[in-house]
Design a protein around this motif. Sequence first.
Motif, mmCIF file in Angstrom:
data_model
loop_
_atom_site.group_PDB
_atom_site.id
_atom_site.type_symbol
_atom_site.label_atom_id
_atom_site.label_comp_id
_atom_site.label_asym_id
_atom_site.label_seq_id
_atom_site.Cartn_x
_atom_site.Cartn_y
_atom_site.Cartn_z
ATOM 1 N N ASN A 1 -13.290 -126.507 6.179
ATOM 2 C CA ASN A 1 -13.117 -126.681 4.732
ATOM 3 C C ASN A 1 -12.854 -125.351 4.023
ATOM 4 O OD1 ASN A 1 -13.662 -129.502 4.871
ATOM 5 N ND2 ASN A 1 -15.852 -129.064 4.902
ATOM 6 N N PRO A 2 -11.769 -124.648 4.398
ATOM 7 C CA PRO A 2 -11.490 -123.355 3.779
ATOM 8 C C PRO A 2 -11.015 -123.506 2.334
ATOM 9 C CG PRO A 2 -9.680 -123.991 5.198
ATOM 10 C CD PRO A 2 -10.753 -125.022 5.394
ATOM 11 N N VAL A 3 -11.384 -122.559 1.482
ATOM 12 C CA VAL A 3 -10.912 -122.514 0.106
ATOM 13 C C VAL A 3 -10.759 -121.050 -0.288
ATOM 14 C CG1 VAL A 3 -13.271 -122.604 -0.844
ATOM 15 C CG2 VAL A 3 -11.328 -123.280 -2.282
ATOM 16 N N LEU A 4 -9.656 -120.737 -0.970
ATOM 17 C CA LEU A 4 -9.438 -119.386 -1.467
ATOM 18 C C LEU A 4 -9.637 -119.409 -2.982
ATOM 19 C CD1 LEU A 4 -8.605 -116.454 -1.235
ATOM 20 C CD2 LEU A 4 -6.224 -117.170 -1.061
ATOM 21 N N ILE A 5 -10.625 -118.636 -3.464
ATOM 22 C CA ILE A 5 -10.964 -118.576 -4.889
ATOM 23 C C ILE A 5 -10.308 -117.336 -5.481
ATOM 24 C CG2 ILE A 5 -12.854 -118.415 -6.562
ATOM 25 C CD1 ILE A 5 -14.661 -119.629 -4.311
ATOM 26 N N THR A 6 -9.492 -117.512 -6.516
ATOM 27 C CA THR A 6 -8.762 -116.374 -7.077
ATOM 28 C C THR A 6 -8.904 -116.291 -8.596
ATOM 29 O OG1 THR A 6 -6.689 -117.634 -7.308
ATOM 30 C CG2 THR A 6 -7.047 -116.491 -5.223
ATOM 31 N N PHE A 7 -8.836 -115.044 -9.089
ATOM 32 C CA PHE A 7 -8.835 -114.756 -10.532
ATOM 33 C C PHE A 7 -7.625 -113.887 -10.849
ATOM 34 C CE2 PHE A 7 -13.192 -115.681 -9.522
ATOM 35 C CZ PHE A 7 -13.724 -116.281 -10.653
ATOM 36 N N TYR A 8 -7.233 -113.876 -12.120
ATOM 37 C CA TYR A 8 -6.008 -113.170 -12.505
ATOM 38 C C TYR A 8 -6.192 -112.338 -13.765
ATOM 39 C CZ TYR A 8 -4.300 -115.999 -8.828
ATOM 40 O OH TYR A 8 -4.149 -116.539 -7.588
ATOM 41 N N GLY B 1 -19.779 -128.056 1.584
ATOM 42 C CA GLY B 1 -19.377 -127.477 2.859
ATOM 43 C C GLY B 1 -18.097 -126.672 2.841
ATOM 44 N N TYR B 2 -17.622 -126.294 1.641
ATOM 45 C CA TYR B 2 -16.426 -125.460 1.571
ATOM 46 C C TYR B 2 -16.791 -124.012 1.898
ATOM 47 C CZ TYR B 2 -13.487 -129.129 -0.380
ATOM 48 O OH TYR B 2 -12.758 -130.273 -0.550
ATOM 49 N N ASN B 3 -15.903 -123.341 2.622
ATOM 50 C CA ASN B 3 -16.102 -121.949 3.007
ATOM 51 C C ASN B 3 -15.004 -121.083 2.411
ATOM 52 O OD1 ASN B 3 -18.429 -121.941 5.046
ATOM 53 N ND2 ASN B 3 -17.126 -123.577 5.839
ATOM 54 N N SER B 4 -15.401 -120.067 1.657
ATOM 55 C CA SER B 4 -14.422 -119.206 0.999
ATOM 56 C C SER B 4 -13.750 -118.283 2.012
ATOM 57 C CB SER B 4 -15.095 -118.383 -0.096
ATOM 58 O OG SER B 4 -16.168 -117.631 0.432
ATOM 59 N N ILE B 5 -12.454 -118.071 1.822
ATOM 60 C CA ILE B 5 -11.674 -117.202 2.708
ATOM 61 C C ILE B 5 -10.933 -116.163 1.867
ATOM 62 C CG2 ILE B 5 -11.385 -119.002 4.456
ATOM 63 C CD1 ILE B 5 -8.476 -119.320 3.417
ATOM 64 N N SER B 6 -10.254 -115.248 2.546
ATOM 65 C CA SER B 6 -9.464 -114.214 1.880
ATOM 66 C C SER B 6 -7.975 -114.462 2.110
ATOM 67 C CB SER B 6 -9.829 -112.841 2.439
ATOM 68 O OG SER B 6 -9.468 -112.766 3.812
ATOM 69 N N SER B 7 -7.153 -113.733 1.367
ATOM 70 C CA SER B 7 -5.708 -113.815 1.602
ATOM 71 C C SER B 7 -5.361 -113.332 3.003
ATOM 72 C CB SER B 7 -4.945 -112.981 0.562
ATOM 73 O OG SER B 7 -4.893 -113.640 -0.683
ATOM 74 N N GLN B 8 -6.110 -112.343 3.500
ATOM 75 C CA GLN B 8 -5.860 -111.841 4.851
ATOM 76 C C GLN B 8 -6.116 -112.939 5.882
ATOM 77 O OE1 GLN B 8 -4.787 -108.483 5.895
ATOM 78 N NE2 GLN B 8 -4.333 -109.850 7.602
ATOM 79 N N LEU C 1 -20.750 -115.747 -7.805
ATOM 80 C CA LEU C 1 -20.161 -115.741 -6.458
ATOM 81 C C LEU C 1 -21.132 -115.129 -5.453
ATOM 82 C CD1 LEU C 1 -16.604 -114.566 -7.528
ATOM 83 C CD2 LEU C 1 -17.118 -116.791 -6.498
ATOM 84 N N LYS C 2 -21.765 -114.045 -5.843
ATOM 85 C CA LYS C 2 -22.724 -113.368 -4.961
ATOM 86 C C LYS C 2 -23.936 -114.261 -4.692
ATOM 87 C CE LYS C 2 -24.792 -108.811 -4.329
ATOM 88 N NZ LYS C 2 -24.898 -107.440 -4.885
ATOM 89 N N LYS C 3 -24.381 -114.975 -5.709
ATOM 90 C CA LYS C 3 -25.531 -115.872 -5.576
ATOM 91 C C LYS C 3 -25.300 -116.928 -4.505
ATOM 92 C CE LYS C 3 -28.255 -119.182 -8.327
ATOM 93 N NZ LYS C 3 -28.448 -119.741 -9.699
ATOM 94 N N TYR C 4 -24.072 -117.439 -4.430
ATOM 95 C CA TYR C 4 -23.763 -118.514 -3.483
ATOM 96 C C TYR C 4 -23.024 -118.009 -2.236
ATOM 97 C CZ TYR C 4 -25.319 -121.545 -7.218
ATOM 98 O OH TYR C 4 -26.080 -122.154 -8.197
ATOM 99 N N GLY C 5 -22.872 -116.688 -2.138
ATOM 100 C CA GLY C 5 -22.232 -116.121 -0.961
ATOM 101 C C GLY C 5 -20.779 -116.517 -0.811
ATOM 102 N N MET C 6 -20.054 -116.589 -1.923
ATOM 103 C CA MET C 6 -18.652 -117.015 -1.898
ATOM 104 C C MET C 6 -17.731 -115.833 -2.212
ATOM 105 S SD MET C 6 -18.672 -120.287 -1.146
ATOM 106 C CE MET C 6 -17.457 -121.398 -1.872
ATOM 107 N N HIS C 7 -16.760 -115.618 -1.339
ATOM 108 C CA HIS C 7 -15.765 -114.560 -1.526
ATOM 109 C C HIS C 7 -14.706 -115.013 -2.530
ATOM 110 C CE1 HIS C 7 -12.915 -111.353 -0.388
ATOM 111 N NE2 HIS C 7 -11.991 -112.294 -0.525
ATOM 112 N N ALA C 8 -14.164 -114.052 -3.294
ATOM 113 C CA ALA C 8 -13.054 -114.348 -4.203
ATOM 114 C C ALA C 8 -12.107 -113.152 -4.231
ATOM 115 C CB ALA C 8 -13.559 -114.657 -5.602
#
Length: 297
Positions: free
Chosen positions: A106-113, A84-91, A127-134
């Motif tokens: 249940n917000p979560v911010l997924i990041t890469f560097y 039930g986690y929902n991906s969010i953006s920095s904005q 990410l696209k398969k599960y509809g999760m923003h990063a």
Amino acid sequence: MINQNKKTYFKERISSKKYGVLMKKIIIVAIFCFFIISKFTPIHGQQEKIPVLMYHHLENNLNSNVVISPENFEDQIRTLKEEGYNSISSQQLYDFLNYNIKLPENPVLITFYDGYLSNYELAYPILKKYGMHAEIFVITSRILEKNEKNSYLNEIPKMNWNQLRAMQDFITIQSHTWDSHYKLVSNNGVKNAALYGPGYINNNFEEQLQYEERVKNDLILSRKLIKEKLGYEPIAISYPFGIKSEDTIELSKVAGFKMGYVIENKKIIKGDNLFSLSRITVNGNETGDELIKRLKS
């Protein structure tokens, strides 16, 4: 005497009615205020805590603190989705911390560097398969113009601007500086992050103003390039190595950033310094269930 008593009686009745109406109004206002306060106040005084997950590179059959296999990454993303986690953006995070704009449950911010090619080839399809923003924080000087080989020797392949544009349905690009992902020897002889403070360049120690000009120009250029190539300006900076100083923060503000990330392995809560927001290092060896357990602990 009777008439006088009647007058007194009716006066008291009228006063009683006015008092009753007043009390009803007070009760209605009190109930309304309670509703508003309870709506925007966390239950039992608990603040909402937002995890910012930190990933870097994906590679087959390799898992560590900075590398994760596609299989393990998909297990983690799938489990986040199922829990039930929902991906969010920095904005969205900025709007929540600054303006109390409501976040999904249940917000979560997924990041890469850094901007590794594996983010495009391996992470993006998952990410696209599960509809999760990063969000990917790129070193803009390392992003290729087309598909030419990296000009830096012994470096893991990076993405090009076309690939970054192709991911905009589920990926937002933020800044990891233009070209300041390295360390300099400081005046005490110890190496520190290039953004942190003055250092030795070509055997000459920088003056404070030289350091400030170097860092400011780097950060402004990183935002300018992303704007030119992708059509929007990044609002967030992640400091290389997670290291910053008060000077770093002030120069980040001057460059136009609204928030900055460090590494403290804890969740973000309202009231945290917008330029010292913590990220959580994700271990590639963790299963999805282990990651969830750690986030809930």
